[in-house]
Design an enzyme around this catalytic site. Structure first.
Site, PDB file in Angstrom:
ATOM      1  N   ASP A  56      41.933  -9.358  -7.195  1.00 30.62           N
ATOM      2  CA  ASP A  56      42.472  -8.368  -8.123  1.00 30.62           C
ATOM      3  C   ASP A  56      41.588  -7.133  -8.245  1.00 30.62           C
ATOM      4  O   ASP A  56      40.467  -7.098  -7.726  1.00 30.62           O
ATOM      5  CB  ASP A  56      42.693  -9.018  -9.506  1.00 30.62           C
ATOM      6  CG  ASP A  56      41.496  -9.835  -9.997  1.00 30.62           C
ATOM      7  OD1 ASP A  56      40.396  -9.690  -9.422  1.00 30.62           O
ATOM      8  OD2 ASP A  56      41.652 -10.607 -10.947  1.00 30.62           O
ATOM      9  N   ASN A 125      42.277 -17.522 -21.299  1.00 29.56           N
ATOM     10  CA  ASN A 125      43.682 -17.794 -21.615  1.00 29.56           C
ATOM     11  C   ASN A 125      44.387 -18.505 -20.463  1.00 29.56           C
ATOM     12  O   ASN A 125      45.609 -18.613 -20.444  1.00 29.56           O
ATOM     13  CB  ASN A 125      44.413 -16.484 -21.961  1.00 29.56           C
ATOM     14  CG  ASN A 125      44.372 -15.483 -20.809  1.00 29.56           C
ATOM     15  OD1 ASN A 125      43.867 -15.788 -19.737  1.00 29.56           O
ATOM     16  ND2 ASN A 125      44.908 -14.294 -21.033  1.00 29.56           N
ATOM     17  N   HIS A 127      44.243 -17.534 -17.249  1.00 29.39           N
ATOM     18  CA  HIS A 127      44.664 -16.696 -16.118  1.00 29.39           C
ATOM     19  C   HIS A 127      43.843 -16.992 -14.872  1.00 29.39           C
ATOM     20  O   HIS A 127      42.692 -17.413 -14.943  1.00 29.39           O
ATOM     21  CB  HIS A 127      44.687 -15.200 -16.469  1.00 29.39           C
ATOM     22  CG  HIS A 127      43.379 -14.505 -16.629  1.00 29.39           C
ATOM     23  ND1 HIS A 127      43.165 -13.522 -17.570  1.00 29.39           N
ATOM     24  CD2 HIS A 127      42.205 -14.612 -15.955  1.00 29.39           C
ATOM     25  CE1 HIS A 127      41.930 -13.060 -17.452  1.00 29.39           C
ATOM     26  NE2 HIS A 127      41.332 -13.703 -16.492  1.00 29.39           N
ATOM     27  N   GLU A 132      48.348 -13.198 -15.997  1.00 27.69           N
ATOM     28  CA  GLU A 132      48.255 -13.537 -17.412  1.00 27.69           C
ATOM     29  C   GLU A 132      49.340 -14.543 -17.809  1.00 27.69           C
ATOM     30  O   GLU A 132      50.370 -14.648 -17.128  1.00 27.69           O
ATOM     31  CB  GLU A 132      48.428 -12.260 -18.248  1.00 27.69           C
ATOM     32  CG  GLU A 132      47.331 -11.216 -18.029  1.00 27.69           C
ATOM     33  CD  GLU A 132      46.036 -11.545 -18.764  1.00 27.69           C
ATOM     34  OE1 GLU A 132      45.611 -12.711 -18.768  1.00 27.69           O
ATOM     35  OE2 GLU A 132      45.434 -10.607 -19.323  1.00 27.69           O
TER      36      GLU A 132
HETATM   37  C1  GLP Z   1      38.456 -11.858 -15.044  1.00 24.75           C
HETATM   38  C2  GLP Z   1      39.003 -11.898 -13.601  1.00 24.75           C
HETATM   39  C3  GLP Z   1      39.237 -13.304 -13.159  1.00 24.75           C
HETATM   40  C4  GLP Z   1      38.097 -14.150 -13.660  1.00 24.75           C
HETATM   41  C5  GLP Z   1      38.222 -14.291 -15.149  1.00 24.75           C
HETATM   42  C6  GLP Z   1      37.060 -14.993 -15.822  1.00 24.75           C
HETATM   43  O1  GLP Z   1      39.056 -10.943 -15.864  1.00 24.75           O
HETATM   44  N1  GLP Z   1      40.184 -11.134 -13.361  1.00 24.75           N
HETATM   45  O2  GLP Z   1      39.382 -13.356 -11.744  1.00 24.75           O
HETATM   46  O3  GLP Z   1      38.135 -15.421 -13.102  1.00 24.75           O
HETATM   47  O4  GLP Z   1      38.548 -13.062 -15.754  1.00 24.75           O
HETATM   48  O5  GLP Z   1      35.960 -14.161 -15.936  1.00 24.75           O
HETATM   49  P1  GLP Z   1      34.500 -14.714 -16.248  1.00 24.75           P
HETATM   50  O6  GLP Z   1      34.059 -15.444 -15.029  1.00 24.75           O
HETATM   51  O7  GLP Z   1      33.674 -13.501 -16.519  1.00 24.75           O
HETATM   52  O8  GLP Z   1      34.628 -15.621 -17.434  1.00 24.75           O
END
Ligand code: GLP
Length: 232
Positions: A56, A125, A127, A132
């Site tokens: 992404d 959440n 995702h 989402e």
């Molecule tokens: C982000 C990314 C995801 C990631 C998630 C968790 O916003 N788009 O690919 O896995 O949220 O992030 P973190 O590893 O900082 O908890």
């Protein structure tokens, strides 16, 4: 967690040097990338034939913005290993035409021949990528409106919450599910509830990661804190 995950990715690269890796951003994979860099520096890993497709990118952030995922990947992995940048792929956050960018990125992944090993983090959440919670699963690359909880969770990386982009381009759930192998990494108590729902709860687009229960080859590497709410 990071070392185990890096070992699994290293095994993929060693067994198929020209593999396609699906890569993730966020704080969770940083240690994994660090370990992969160490393996490369020790002469144990060669990225010269590896191809990558990231999950992404924030919509609207240029590549040189230090919060773009393009910047993140260069800083945390690409600039420190012998990968060819032309073999790396990330959605283009600066393309204003969402339809055009989504179909371009779907074609990128298709032309790569699909993903051999997809690395995933887990949003609070549920995702994966930036898919989402929703009332349906989306197949291909999509432009998503980020939920308030995601903007809140990611604001720590920005100067101010008003600077967090409201939209992102993300690989769809269908593309993620078409990866041959999936590696989900999760750490910390804050993810314990959502990890339990992901693995043991109903399969629902309200918890996007729950679809992984349907994938034939998923490995989850998590620390004890993240596993603390698993049913006994
Ligand atoms: C982000 C990314 C995801 C990631 C998630 C968790 O916003 N788009 O690919 O896995 O949220 O992030 P973190 O590893 O900082 O908890």
């Amino acid at each position: 967690m990071s070392r185990q995950a890096a070992n699994i990715i290293a095994a993929q690269i060693i067994t198929k040097p020209d593999c396609v890796l699906g890569l993730a951003t966020g704080s969770t994979p940083i240690g994994t990338y660090k370990r992969l860099i160490e393996m490369y520096q020790a002469g144990d890993l060669d990225f010269s034939e590896v191809k990558t497709a990231n999950l992404d990118e924030y919509r609207g952030l240029p590549r040189d913005n230090d919060q773009s995922y393009y910047y993140f990947m260069n800083q945390h992995l690409f600039q420190s290993v012998n990968i060819h940048l032309e073999n790396t792929n990330i959605p283009n956050g600066t393309e204003p035409d969402a339809e055009k960018e989504c179909s371009r990125y779907d074609k990128v992944v298709k032309d790569l021949g699909g993903v051999d090993l997809q690395l995933l983090g887990l949003g609070h959440n549920g995702h994966i990528g930036f898919n989402e919670p929703s009332d349906h699963f989306v197949k291909g690359t999509q432009c998503v409106d980020l939920q308030e909880s995601t903007i809140e969770a990611n604001k720590r990386f920005f100067e101010d919450i008003s600077m967090v982009p409201r939209q992102a381009y993300t690989m769809g759930i269908g593309t993620i599910m078409s990866a041959k192998k999936i590696l989900l990494i999760v750490n910390g108590e804050g993810k314990a509830d959502i990890l339990a729902k992901t693995i043991c709860g109903p399969i629902t687009p309200k918890v996007p990661a729950s679809i992984l229960q349907m994938h034939p080859d998923v490995t989850i590497v998590a620390d004890e804190a993240a596993l603390s709410k698993m049913p006994k």
